[in-house]
Design a protein around this motif. Structure first.
Motif, short mmCIF file in Angstrom:
data_model
loop_
_atom_site.label_atom_id
_atom_site.label_comp_id
_atom_site.label_asym_id
_atom_site.label_seq_id
_atom_site.Cartn_x
_atom_site.Cartn_y
_atom_site.Cartn_z
N VAL A 75 1.08 -1.10 -0.16
CA VAL A 75 -0.05 0.03 -0.08
C VAL A 75 0.78 1.28 -0.05
O VAL A 75 1.63 1.59 0.88
N PHE A 76 0.81 1.89 -1.08
CA PHE A 76 1.30 3.21 -1.13
C PHE A 76 0.42 4.34 -0.81
O PHE A 76 -0.31 4.89 -1.59
N ASP A 77 0.56 4.86 0.40
CA ASP A 77 -0.27 5.81 0.92
C ASP A 77 0.73 7.10 0.78
O ASP A 77 1.69 7.72 1.57
N ILE A 78 0.31 7.89 -0.27
CA ILE A 78 1.27 8.82 -1.00
C ILE A 78 1.91 10.07 -0.11
O ILE A 78 2.92 10.35 0.05
N ASN A 79 1.01 10.76 0.71
CA ASN A 79 1.44 11.27 1.86
C ASN A 79 2.38 12.58 1.60
O ASN A 79 3.32 12.45 1.94
N VAL A 107 -6.26 -1.67 -6.40
CA VAL A 107 -6.99 -0.68 -5.46
C VAL A 107 -6.67 0.63 -5.74
O VAL A 107 -5.22 0.81 -5.47
N LEU A 108 -7.32 1.54 -5.91
CA LEU A 108 -6.78 2.94 -5.92
C LEU A 108 -7.92 3.68 -4.85
O LEU A 108 -9.06 3.72 -5.26
N GLY A 143 -16.11 13.21 0.71
CA GLY A 143 -16.31 11.64 0.79
C GLY A 143 -15.23 11.22 0.26
O GLY A 143 -14.10 11.76 0.28
N SER A 144 -15.19 9.97 -0.08
CA SER A 144 -14.13 9.26 -0.53
C SER A 144 -14.70 8.09 -1.67
O SER A 144 -15.69 7.52 -1.53
N PHE A 145 -13.71 7.68 -2.60
CA PHE A 145 -13.89 6.58 -3.62
C PHE A 145 -13.08 5.34 -3.23
O PHE A 145 -11.66 5.62 -2.93
N VAL A 146 -13.29 4.43 -3.63
CA VAL A 146 -12.60 3.08 -3.65
C VAL A 146 -12.80 2.65 -5.02
O VAL A 146 -13.96 2.24 -5.46
#
Length: 300
Positions: free
Chosen positions: A150-154, A211-212, A220-223
């Protein structure tokens, strides 16, 4: 996979907040929340030979948080955090500190081979030493068999480059990015001037992502997966601060996926967990049993 481990890898530091200092850094936040959902986790980082480093290690022991944190001859990292009127943090991150110098050790190599899921970001890759260690860990960790990289770009300040982002995207199979970061990445990579979803799907195709996750704050948020789209609104809560909320989102989503939840169920768990963390001070509150029980992990 009975003995798999979930790792949070990168910066460990002190957030110097208006009301005092709190342990921070996305990897520790991620690993702590994963452990609350009942999974064996590890924080992978480095601290200095100083009292701040000793305090961090003592805190991890009190929390029962597993770690592979090396002690190196650099100062333990600190970040000055200022909150705006809506509780949104702004960061001033000290450079050339311990987590910039995470070594790749035989113990870390062994951990990589036992890791089922790892979360890493761009910030800890600002230095050559930690960048190289993170890349070696990802390359050592086996692919397939349900493993998540998982690349949580931050993105923080100017501590990233197109080259580092491209290397990380090629090594991950899950990307988490927020709407502001998507604009930066779109510019860096010359993505078409199109909708957010089209740009996200362009990245899924370009980097063969499974997954993105796109978070859009209060909107809100998208998957996204190659075949599916999930959108959930952000719950309205009384915000104490948003420090660590994104890390708890990632941890809950990963825990849900590892615990066998459907994509939408994992997404909803992530949204609800992040919303709860926003109502609490600091990045590592104890989660309520009602949230933890939704994973269905018999270790939770």
């Amino acid at each position: 996979m009975d003995n798999y481990i979930v790792a949070g890898m990168g910066e460990v530091l002190w957030d110097i907040l208006p009301d005092g200092k709190k342990i921070g850094g996305a990897p520790a936040n991620f690993a702590y929340h994963v452990s609350q959902f009942g999974f064996e986790s590890r924080v992978v980082s480095a601290v200095g030979e100083d009292s701040l480093g000793a305090e961090i290690m003592d805190d991890f022991r009190r929390k029962g948080l597993g770690c592979l944190v090396e002690t190196v001859p650099f100062q333990t990292g600190t970040v000055q955090v200022k909150l705006d009127s809506e509780g949104v943090p702004r960061y001033d991150i000290k450079e050339d500190v311990a987590w910039d110098n995470i070594p790749f050790t035989p113990a870390l190599e062994s951990l990589a081979r036992l890791t089922r899921a790892v979360c890493f970001g761009s910030l800890a890759q600002r230095s050559h030493v930690s960048h190289r260690t993170i890349c070696r860990f990802l390359d050592t960790m086996p692919d397939g068999e349900g493993r998540l990289k998982v690349f949580d770009i931050n993105l923080r300040q100017d501590f990233y480059s197109r080259e580092i982002l491209d290397e990380s995207l090629r090594r991950c199979n899950v990307l988490k990015i927020n709407d502001e970061e998507l604009e930066v990445v779109s510019s860096l990579f010359g993505l078409p001037d199109s909708s957010q979803e089209e740009r996200c799907r362009n990245m899924i195709d370009r980097y063969c992502l499974s997954v993105l996750i796109l978070t859009c704050g209060v909107k809100g948020s998208f998957v996204f997966t190659p075949e599916r789209t999930s959108f959930l609104g952000t719950p309205h809560v009384k915000v104490a601060d948003t420090v660590g909320a994104g890390d708890s989102f990632t941890a809950a989503f990963v825990s849900g996926m590892l615990g066998g939840l459907d994509l939408v169920e994992a997404h909803r768990l992530a949204v609800d967990t992040s919303a709860f963390v926003c109502t609490m001070d600091g990045a590592m509150p104890v989660l309520p049993a009602a949230l933890k029980s939704r994973v269905g992990n018999d270790r939770a």
